[in-house]
Design an enzyme around this catalytic site. Structure first.
Site, PDB file in Angstrom:
ATOM      1  N   GLU A  91       0.814  -1.211   0.000  1.00  0.00           N
ATOM      2  CA  GLU A  91       0.000   0.000   0.000  1.00  0.00           C
ATOM      3  C   GLU A  91       0.851   1.267   0.000  1.00  0.00           C
ATOM      4  OE1 GLU A  91      -2.055  -1.415   3.579  1.00  0.00           O
ATOM      5  OE2 GLU A  91      -1.440   0.459   4.492  1.00  0.00           O
ATOM      6  N   CYS A 104       3.516   8.361   1.216  1.00  0.00           N
ATOM      7  CA  CYS A 104       4.102   7.407   2.162  1.00  0.00           C
ATOM      8  C   CYS A 104       4.334   6.096   1.413  1.00  0.00           C
ATOM      9  CB  CYS A 104       3.126   7.222   3.326  1.00  0.00           C
ATOM     10  SG  CYS A 104       3.677   5.993   4.519  1.00  0.00           S
ATOM     11  N   CYS A 111       6.853  -7.183   7.407  1.00  0.00           N
ATOM     12  CA  CYS A 111       7.993  -6.647   8.163  1.00  0.00           C
ATOM     13  C   CYS A 111       8.406  -7.656   9.215  1.00  0.00           C
ATOM     14  CB  CYS A 111       7.607  -5.318   8.817  1.00  0.00           C
ATOM     15  SG  CYS A 111       8.968  -4.559   9.723  1.00  0.00           S
ATOM     16  N   CYS A 115       6.912  -5.268  15.680  1.00  0.00           N
ATOM     17  CA  CYS A 115       6.493  -4.435  16.813  1.00  0.00           C
ATOM     18  C   CYS A 115       5.070  -4.836  17.212  1.00  0.00           C
ATOM     19  CB  CYS A 115       6.537  -2.959  16.441  1.00  0.00           C
ATOM     20  SG  CYS A 115       8.162  -2.454  15.881  1.00  0.00           S
ATOM     21  N   CYS A 118       1.844  -2.964  15.715  1.00  0.00           N
ATOM     22  CA  CYS A 118       1.800  -2.604  14.303  1.00  0.00           C
ATOM     23  C   CYS A 118       1.117  -3.669  13.455  1.00  0.00           C
ATOM     24  CB  CYS A 118       3.226  -2.372  13.807  1.00  0.00           C
ATOM     25  SG  CYS A 118       3.335  -2.073  12.046  1.00  0.00           S
ATOM     26  N   GLY A 163       7.235  -2.077   6.391  1.00  0.00           N
ATOM     27  CA  GLY A 163       8.620  -2.504   6.206  1.00  0.00           C
ATOM     28  C   GLY A 163       9.604  -1.663   6.973  1.00  0.00           C
ATOM     29  N   GLU A 164      10.788  -2.218   7.162  1.00  0.00           N
ATOM     30  CA  GLU A 164      11.876  -1.504   7.834  1.00  0.00           C
ATOM     31  C   GLU A 164      12.886  -1.086   6.760  1.00  0.00           C
ATOM     32  OE1 GLU A 164      12.867  -0.079  10.717  1.00  0.00           O
ATOM     33  OE2 GLU A 164      14.639   0.320   9.497  1.00  0.00           O
ATOM     34  N   SER A 195      12.019   6.644   8.080  1.00  0.00           N
ATOM     35  CA  SER A 195      11.770   6.265   9.475  1.00  0.00           C
ATOM     36  C   SER A 195      12.307   4.866   9.749  1.00  0.00           C
ATOM     37  CB  SER A 195      10.258   6.302   9.731  1.00  0.00           C
ATOM     38  OG  SER A 195       9.958   5.765  10.996  1.00  0.00           O
ATOM     39  N   ILE A 219      11.033   5.675  18.552  1.00  0.00           N
ATOM     40  CA  ILE A 219      11.583   5.389  19.883  1.00  0.00           C
ATOM     41  C   ILE A 219      10.523   4.705  20.763  1.00  0.00           C
ATOM     42  CG2 ILE A 219      11.225   7.760  20.768  1.00  0.00           C
ATOM     43  CD1 ILE A 219      14.437   6.459  21.713  1.00  0.00           C
ATOM     44  N   ASN A 296      -3.346   4.196  16.311  1.00  0.00           N
ATOM     45  CA  ASN A 296      -4.455   3.761  15.470  1.00  0.00           C
ATOM     46  C   ASN A 296      -4.774   2.321  15.822  1.00  0.00           C
ATOM     47  OD1 ASN A 296      -5.849   5.055  13.300  1.00  0.00           O
ATOM     48  ND2 ASN A 296      -3.819   5.664  12.581  1.00  0.00           N
ATOM     49  N   CYS A 339      -0.863   2.740   8.877  1.00  0.00           N
ATOM     50  CA  CYS A 339       0.147   1.769   8.475  1.00  0.00           C
ATOM     51  C   CYS A 339      -0.334   0.320   8.384  1.00  0.00           C
ATOM     52  CB  CYS A 339       1.239   1.881   9.543  1.00  0.00           C
ATOM     53  SG  CYS A 339       2.772   1.148   9.169  1.00  0.00           S
TER      54      CYS A 339
HETATM   55  N1  SAH Z   1       9.568   0.397  10.086  1.00  0.00           N
HETATM   56  C1  SAH Z   1       9.762   1.784  10.218  1.00  0.00           C
HETATM   57  C2  SAH Z   1       8.933   2.602   9.264  1.00  0.00           C
HETATM   58  C3  SAH Z   1       7.534   2.154   9.041  1.00  0.00           C
HETATM   59  S1  SAH Z   1       6.441   2.285  10.412  1.00  0.00           S
HETATM   60  C4  SAH Z   1       9.534   2.227  11.643  1.00  0.00           C
HETATM   61  O1  SAH Z   1       9.032   1.456  12.442  1.00  0.00           O
HETATM   62  O2  SAH Z   1       9.921   3.348  11.956  1.00  0.00           O
HETATM   63  C5  SAH Z   1       6.164   4.044  10.436  1.00  0.00           C
HETATM   64  C6  SAH Z   1       5.625   4.574  11.753  1.00  0.00           C
HETATM   65  O3  SAH Z   1       4.261   4.157  11.956  1.00  0.00           O
HETATM   66  C7  SAH Z   1       6.419   4.072  12.949  1.00  0.00           C
HETATM   67  O4  SAH Z   1       6.760   5.111  13.822  1.00  0.00           O
HETATM   68  C8  SAH Z   1       5.452   3.104  13.553  1.00  0.00           C
HETATM   69  O5  SAH Z   1       5.742   2.886  14.873  1.00  0.00           O
HETATM   70  C9  SAH Z   1       4.119   3.758  13.301  1.00  0.00           C
HETATM   71  N2  SAH Z   1       2.972   2.861  13.495  1.00  0.00           N
HETATM   72  C10 SAH Z   1       2.904   1.532  13.289  1.00  0.00           C
HETATM   73  N3  SAH Z   1       1.693   1.044  13.614  1.00  0.00           N
HETATM   74  C11 SAH Z   1       0.960   2.097  14.051  1.00  0.00           C
HETATM   75  C12 SAH Z   1      -0.370   2.245  14.554  1.00  0.00           C
HETATM   76  N4  SAH Z   1      -1.195   1.213  14.647  1.00  0.00           N
HETATM   77  N5  SAH Z   1      -0.780   3.472  14.923  1.00  0.00           N
HETATM   78  C13 SAH Z   1       0.047   4.540  14.818  1.00  0.00           C
HETATM   79  N6  SAH Z   1       1.309   4.469  14.337  1.00  0.00           N
HETATM   80  C14 SAH Z   1       1.768   3.256  13.960  1.00  0.00           C
HETATM   81 FE1  SF4 Z   2       7.723  -2.128  13.585  1.00  0.00          FE
HETATM   82 FE2  SF4 Z   2       7.875  -0.357  11.562  1.00  0.00          FE
HETATM   83 FE3  SF4 Z   2       7.970  -3.006  11.088  1.00  0.00          FE
HETATM   84 FE4  SF4 Z   2       5.684  -1.914  11.893  1.00  0.00          FE
HETATM   85  S1  SF4 Z   2       6.742  -1.480   9.982  1.00  0.00           S
HETATM   86  S2  SF4 Z   2       6.609  -3.852  12.653  1.00  0.00           S
HETATM   87  S3  SF4 Z   2       6.424  -0.336  13.270  1.00  0.00           S
HETATM   88  S4  SF4 Z   2       9.466  -1.806  12.240  1.00  0.00           S
END
Ligand code: SAH
Ligand code: SF4
Length: 361
Positions: A91, A104, A111, A115, A118, A163-164, A195, A219, A296, A339
């Site tokens: 997406e 975006c 990924c 986390c 996510c 993705g990272e 990011s 962070i 979210n 996301c």
């Molecule tokens: N993997 C990278 C970039 C993609 S995620 C990273 O983690 O930084 C981009 C941002 O969206 C990150 O800060 C992530 O923590 C945030 N994010 C992921 N799931 C989310 C959710 N359900 N609500 C709000 N922000 C979210």
């Molecule tokens: Fe974590 Fe970013 Fe991967 Fe989601 S996309 S699992 S926030 S590293």
């Protein structure tokens, strides 16, 4: 399978053209057709010789992404779901701000960082996107804008989709070189933000690249205990590894880092955590900005969005300690723009459809 031409940087395209016995200036022409005039077919490259067009056609494609779904939100946000050549879906989101149009992009199919909050993390990574597939997301959105005839241009990019990015580093860097190229899309490095969840070794590499692209660091917690609970990457790169990487980046680039902090109700949104975060960043306040992100909610995840009160207190606590911060405004909440949400919904639907098909057969 033919390679996407969007995966080549200008230098790579020039080398390819020279290797195939064509003149160097042809690279500039082709590049111009791709990114300035933005053709959708090689045959539209009018001043390019037919032999080169044939050669390009036999080696490359202008499109590996097909649009599956396009959802437009009331606030003008558009969410695209693209199918890749291998059937995977990704997406891409277009957001409208007063300063411009921001896209975006996704960097991986799924990924692996996993986390706990996510939607993307539930579906582990099946592969990296190629640089061409990342550039194409921008091109697809730009082509959409071109067809609207309003002379609108993508002006900003956030690498914050699924993705990272630092787990797909080389393709990320090629992508950045292509979109930033002044002869092409010319999207300013200062208008691009990458990011990361905190892959410390790559943060050193990124600092050494000598580019002006912005860095955002997810962070999300101010101490190892809590951070490891919600982001398992913290076990590999705990704060004592992350903070020196941040210091190196700041020293090398003198560029501000954005710290992203998702507020999860009763998990990381207490005043105490705001105080700890302020402490953690106090020696780099002049180059820090904290982006507080209202969570979210994701189906089957144990978290809730923080109360307004808690968000305000968190914000005020940081501000009182001299840490610049803001609360992220949301875009396209009526269309699953968070996301990974549209994609995971689509995958659920697919699964249900397949299950039904099996039951009926
Ligand atoms: N993997 C990278 C970039 C993609 S995620 C990273 O983690 O930084 C981009 C941002 O969206 C990150 O800060 C992530 O923590 C945030 N994010 C992921 N799931 C989310 C959710 N359900 N609500 C709000 N922000 C979210
Ligand atoms: Fe974590 Fe970013 Fe991967 Fe989601 S996309 S699992 S926030 S590293």
């Amino acid at each position: 399978m033919k390679q996407s031409i969007y995966g080549l940087t200008f230098d790579q395209l020039t080398d390819w053209i020279l290797e195939h016995g064509e003149k160097k200036f042809r690279a500039k022409q082709v590049w111009d057709w791709l990114y300035q005039k933005r053709v959708t077919d090689f045959s539209q490259m009018k001043n390019v010789n037919q032999s080169l067009i044939d050669l390009l056609e036999s080696h490359f494609t202008l499109g590996t992404l097909t649009e599956e779904i396009k959802q437009e939100s009331q606030d003008g946000t558009i969410k695209f779901l693209f199918k890749l050549a291998d059937g995977n879906v990704i997406e891409t989101v277009l957001m409208r701000f007063n300063y411009g149009l921001s896209v975006c992009v996704t960097t991986q199919v799924g990924c692996n960082i996993g986390c706990s909050f996510c939607a993307s993390g539930i579906l582990s990574k099946s592969r990296d996107l190629t640089s061409g597939e990342i550039v194409e997301q921008i091109m697809q959105v730009q082509h959409h804008l071109d067809t609207q005839g309003k002379d609108e241009r993508v002006s900003h990019i956030v690498v914050m989709g699924i993705g990272e990015p630092f787990d797909n580093y080389d393709n990320l860097m090629d992508f950045l070189r292509v979109v930033n190229d002044q002869k092409g899309l010319s999207i300013g490095a200062r208008h691009i933000t990458v990011s990361t969840s905190g892959i410390a070794p790559k943060m050193y590499d990124f600092a050494d690249e000598g580019i002006q692209v912005n860095l955002a660091l997810s962070i999300h917690a101010p101490n190892n205990d809590l951070r490891s609970k919600i982001m398992k990457i913290n076990k590999a790169y705990p704060l004592e590894k992350l903070m020196p990487a941040i210091d190196y980046y700041l020293e090398k680039t003198n560029r501000r880092i954005t710290f992203e902090y998702i507020l999860l109700k009763d998990v990381n949104d207490h005043k105490e955590e705001a105080e700890q975060l302020a402490n953690l960043l106090k020696d780099k306040r002049h180059l820090s900005y904290v982006n507080l992100i209202p969570y979210n909610p994701v189906a089957d995840h144990p978290y809730d969005r923080s109360e307004k009160e808690a968000i305000l207190t968190f914000y005020q606590t940081l501000m009182d300690r001299g840490i610049k911060c803001g609360v992220r405004t949301e875009h396209g909440t009526d269309i699953d723009a968070a996301c990974g949400q549209l994609r995971s919904k689509q995958i659920e639907k697919e699964k249900a459809r397949k299950k039904k098909k099996l039951q009926n057969s």
